[in-house]
Design a protein around this motif. Sequence first.
Motif, PDB file in Angstrom:
ATOM      1  N   TRP A 153     -21.936  51.511  33.998  1.00 34.40           N
ATOM      2  CA  TRP A 153     -22.470  52.485  34.959  1.00 34.40           C
ATOM      3  C   TRP A 153     -23.718  51.938  35.638  1.00 34.40           C
ATOM      4  O   TRP A 153     -24.116  52.443  36.695  1.00 34.40           O
ATOM      5  CB  TRP A 153     -22.855  53.789  34.254  1.00 34.40           C
ATOM      6  CG  TRP A 153     -21.736  54.600  33.713  1.00 34.40           C
ATOM      7  CD1 TRP A 153     -21.534  54.956  32.401  1.00 34.40           C
ATOM      8  CD2 TRP A 153     -20.656  55.192  34.446  1.00 34.40           C
ATOM      9  NE1 TRP A 153     -20.396  55.701  32.276  1.00 34.40           N
ATOM     10  CE2 TRP A 153     -19.846  55.880  33.521  1.00 34.40           C
ATOM     11  CE3 TRP A 153     -20.295  55.203  35.787  1.00 34.40           C
ATOM     12  CZ2 TRP A 153     -18.693  56.581  33.893  1.00 34.40           C
ATOM     13  CZ3 TRP A 153     -19.152  55.893  36.170  1.00 34.40           C
ATOM     14  CH2 TRP A 153     -18.366  56.570  35.229  1.00 34.40           C
ATOM     15  N   GLU A 182     -21.296  62.420  42.072  1.00 33.63           N
ATOM     16  CA  GLU A 182     -20.926  62.584  40.671  1.00 33.63           C
ATOM     17  C   GLU A 182     -19.923  61.514  40.262  1.00 33.63           C
ATOM     18  O   GLU A 182     -18.979  61.210  40.986  1.00 33.63           O
ATOM     19  CB  GLU A 182     -20.328  63.973  40.450  1.00 33.63           C
ATOM     20  CG  GLU A 182     -20.090  64.304  38.995  1.00 33.63           C
ATOM     21  CD  GLU A 182     -19.660  65.746  38.795  1.00 33.63           C
ATOM     22  OE1 GLU A 182     -19.211  66.076  37.686  1.00 33.63           O
ATOM     23  OE2 GLU A 182     -19.787  66.531  39.757  1.00 33.63           O
ATOM     24  N   THR A 211     -15.001  60.267  35.156  1.00 30.93           N
ATOM     25  CA  THR A 211     -14.745  59.679  33.845  1.00 30.93           C
ATOM     26  C   THR A 211     -13.255  59.705  33.525  1.00 30.93           C
ATOM     27  O   THR A 211     -12.864  59.565  32.372  1.00 30.93           O
ATOM     28  CB  THR A 211     -15.514  60.445  32.749  1.00 30.93           C
ATOM     29  OG1 THR A 211     -15.152  61.839  32.791  1.00 30.93           O
ATOM     30  CG2 THR A 211     -17.008  60.310  32.946  1.00 30.93           C
ATOM     31  N   ARG A 254     -16.460  62.537  22.681  1.00 28.53           N
ATOM     32  CA  ARG A 254     -15.981  63.242  23.885  1.00 28.53           C
ATOM     33  C   ARG A 254     -15.320  64.564  23.519  1.00 28.53           C
ATOM     34  O   ARG A 254     -15.476  65.558  24.232  1.00 28.53           O
ATOM     35  CB  ARG A 254     -15.009  62.351  24.672  1.00 28.53           C
ATOM     36  CG  ARG A 254     -14.583  63.005  25.978  1.00 28.53           C
ATOM     37  CD  ARG A 254     -13.806  62.071  26.879  1.00 28.53           C
ATOM     38  NE  ARG A 254     -13.597  62.682  28.187  1.00 28.53           N
ATOM     39  CZ  ARG A 254     -13.019  62.092  29.205  1.00 28.53           C
ATOM     40  NH1 ARG A 254     -12.590  60.847  29.086  1.00 28.53           N
ATOM     41  NH2 ARG A 254     -12.865  62.718  30.360  1.00 28.53           N
ATOM     42  N   THR A 293     -21.133  63.921  26.949  1.00 28.91           N
ATOM     43  CA  THR A 293     -20.884  63.030  28.080  1.00 28.91           C
ATOM     44  C   THR A 293     -20.988  61.586  27.591  1.00 28.91           C
ATOM     45  O   THR A 293     -21.505  61.320  26.496  1.00 28.91           O
ATOM     46  CB  THR A 293     -21.904  63.248  29.201  1.00 28.91           C
ATOM     47  OG1 THR A 293     -23.205  62.818  28.744  1.00 28.91           O
ATOM     48  CG2 THR A 293     -21.971  64.722  29.609  1.00 28.91           C
ATOM     49  N   GLU A 294     -20.526  60.632  28.409  1.00 27.62           N
ATOM     50  CA  GLU A 294     -20.594  59.237  27.966  1.00 27.62           C
ATOM     51  C   GLU A 294     -22.036  58.799  27.762  1.00 27.62           C
ATOM     52  O   GLU A 294     -22.347  58.083  26.803  1.00 27.62           O
ATOM     53  CB  GLU A 294     -19.905  58.300  28.955  1.00 27.62           C
ATOM     54  CG  GLU A 294     -19.822  56.888  28.380  1.00 27.62           C
ATOM     55  CD  GLU A 294     -19.233  55.871  29.332  1.00 27.62           C
ATOM     56  OE1 GLU A 294     -18.781  54.819  28.861  1.00 27.62           O
ATOM     57  OE2 GLU A 294     -19.242  56.114  30.548  1.00 27.62           O
ATOM     58  N   ARG A 295     -22.932  59.213  28.639  1.00 29.08           N
ATOM     59  CA  ARG A 295     -24.333  58.816  28.482  1.00 29.08           C
ATOM     60  C   ARG A 295     -24.943  59.435  27.225  1.00 29.08           C
ATOM     61  O   ARG A 295     -25.688  58.774  26.487  1.00 29.08           O
ATOM     62  CB  ARG A 295     -25.134  59.229  29.722  1.00 29.08           C
ATOM     63  CG  ARG A 295     -25.075  58.224  30.854  1.00 29.08           C
ATOM     64  CD  ARG A 295     -25.447  56.840  30.403  1.00 29.08           C
ATOM     65  NE  ARG A 295     -26.016  56.032  31.467  1.00 29.08           N
ATOM     66  CZ  ARG A 295     -26.323  54.761  31.351  1.00 29.08           C
ATOM     67  NH1 ARG A 295     -26.108  54.138  30.209  1.00 29.08           N
ATOM     68  NH2 ARG A 295     -26.840  54.091  32.346  1.00 29.08           N
ATOM     69  N   GLU A 296     -24.656  60.707  26.961  1.00 30.18           N
ATOM     70  CA  GLU A 296     -25.142  61.331  25.727  1.00 30.18           C
ATOM     71  C   GLU A 296     -24.578  60.609  24.508  1.00 30.18           C
ATOM     72  O   GLU A 296     -25.296  60.347  23.542  1.00 30.18           O
ATOM     73  CB  GLU A 296     -24.739  62.803  25.699  1.00 30.18           C
ATOM     74  CG  GLU A 296     -25.457  63.669  26.709  1.00 30.18           C
ATOM     75  CD  GLU A 296     -24.827  65.033  26.875  1.00 30.18           C
ATOM     76  OE1 GLU A 296     -25.456  65.898  27.511  1.00 30.18           O
ATOM     77  OE2 GLU A 296     -23.694  65.240  26.378  1.00 30.18           O
ATOM     78  N   TYR A 322     -31.393  63.014  27.435  1.00 32.32           N
ATOM     79  CA  TYR A 322     -30.063  62.843  26.855  1.00 32.32           C
ATOM     80  C   TYR A 322     -30.072  63.165  25.362  1.00 32.32           C
ATOM     81  O   TYR A 322     -29.103  63.737  24.834  1.00 32.32           O
ATOM     82  CB  TYR A 322     -29.565  61.418  27.075  1.00 32.32           C
ATOM     83  CG  TYR A 322     -29.031  61.164  28.455  1.00 32.32           C
ATOM     84  CD1 TYR A 322     -28.036  61.975  29.006  1.00 32.32           C
ATOM     85  CD2 TYR A 322     -29.500  60.106  29.223  1.00 32.32           C
ATOM     86  CE1 TYR A 322     -27.539  61.741  30.271  1.00 32.32           C
ATOM     87  CE2 TYR A 322     -29.002  59.856  30.503  1.00 32.32           C
ATOM     88  CZ  TYR A 322     -28.025  60.684  31.015  1.00 32.32           C
ATOM     89  OH  TYR A 322     -27.532  60.451  32.280  1.00 32.32           O
ATOM     90  N   ARG A 353     -25.508  69.790  21.687  1.00 28.64           N
ATOM     91  CA  ARG A 353     -24.044  69.792  21.610  1.00 28.64           C
ATOM     92  C   ARG A 353     -23.543  69.628  20.179  1.00 28.64           C
ATOM     93  O   ARG A 353     -22.496  70.185  19.812  1.00 28.64           O
ATOM     94  CB  ARG A 353     -23.466  68.693  22.492  1.00 28.64           C
ATOM     95  CG  ARG A 353     -23.691  68.914  23.979  1.00 28.64           C
ATOM     96  CD  ARG A 353     -22.958  67.865  24.790  1.00 28.64           C
ATOM     97  NE  ARG A 353     -23.391  67.803  26.170  1.00 28.64           N
ATOM     98  CZ  ARG A 353     -22.967  68.601  27.148  1.00 28.64           C
ATOM     99  NH1 ARG A 353     -22.090  69.564  26.870  1.00 28.64           N
ATOM    100  NH2 ARG A 353     -23.414  68.459  28.385  1.00 28.64           N
TER     101      ARG A 353
END
Length: 222
Positions: free
Chosen positions: A85, A134, A137, A145, A150-153, A183, A190
């Motif tokens: 990214w 945006e 993904t 997931r 999210t991928e960054r988290e 993040y 989450r």
Amino acid sequence: MTAATTRPITVTLVDDYEVVLIGLAHLFDAHRDRIVVSEIDANRDLDDAIDVVLYDSFAQPESDHQQVEDLARDPRSGCVVVYTWNLQPELVEQALRAGVRGYLSKALSAEELVSAIERIHAGEVVVSPAPQGELSTDGLDWPGRDHGLTEREAEVLALITQGRSNAEIARLTWLSPNTVKSYIRSAYRRIGAVNRTQAVLWGVEHGFLPDHHRIDHWLGGP
């Protein structure tokens, strides 16, 4: 690919997370006539000659670190391509100086990714433009997931699980310290963690430690 092509391109995937590699490998499912996927462990020497190394940056050092440069210098690794990214000009420039032949965005569709790999294998240097708006993904996967990360988290949580400090995470991911903290807070919400110890324990239990015992081959790769 041109009519002169007699075999598909062998693409070796590099990342320490099996779920990331499997998700990436599945991007090529509809293109098996053009791409054959294998993998190597970035922590061991290359054993086989391959066409393209696709280095996925999830929870790994970006291209300004030694790992990518070592791959680019190995004559058996063919063309080295960074898949990420992070498309900061400084990272791209340093990667190209190190011998990387492609710097590709995870925002690319499967067809765009395959086409870029073919161009790189044919001798071009290909750098993706920075994505606008945006980021998609679709087709990708990562630990957590299914839990809404999210991928960054997930990447930040993976680095926490590896024992990295906030400063190290910021340096490895090219994120600002405040962004890393953001993040971390959202990842904690989450997964229901209230501190780093709980987050590490959750990460260990849910596949956030690097896995060095992954499959060696994928879909008929060498």
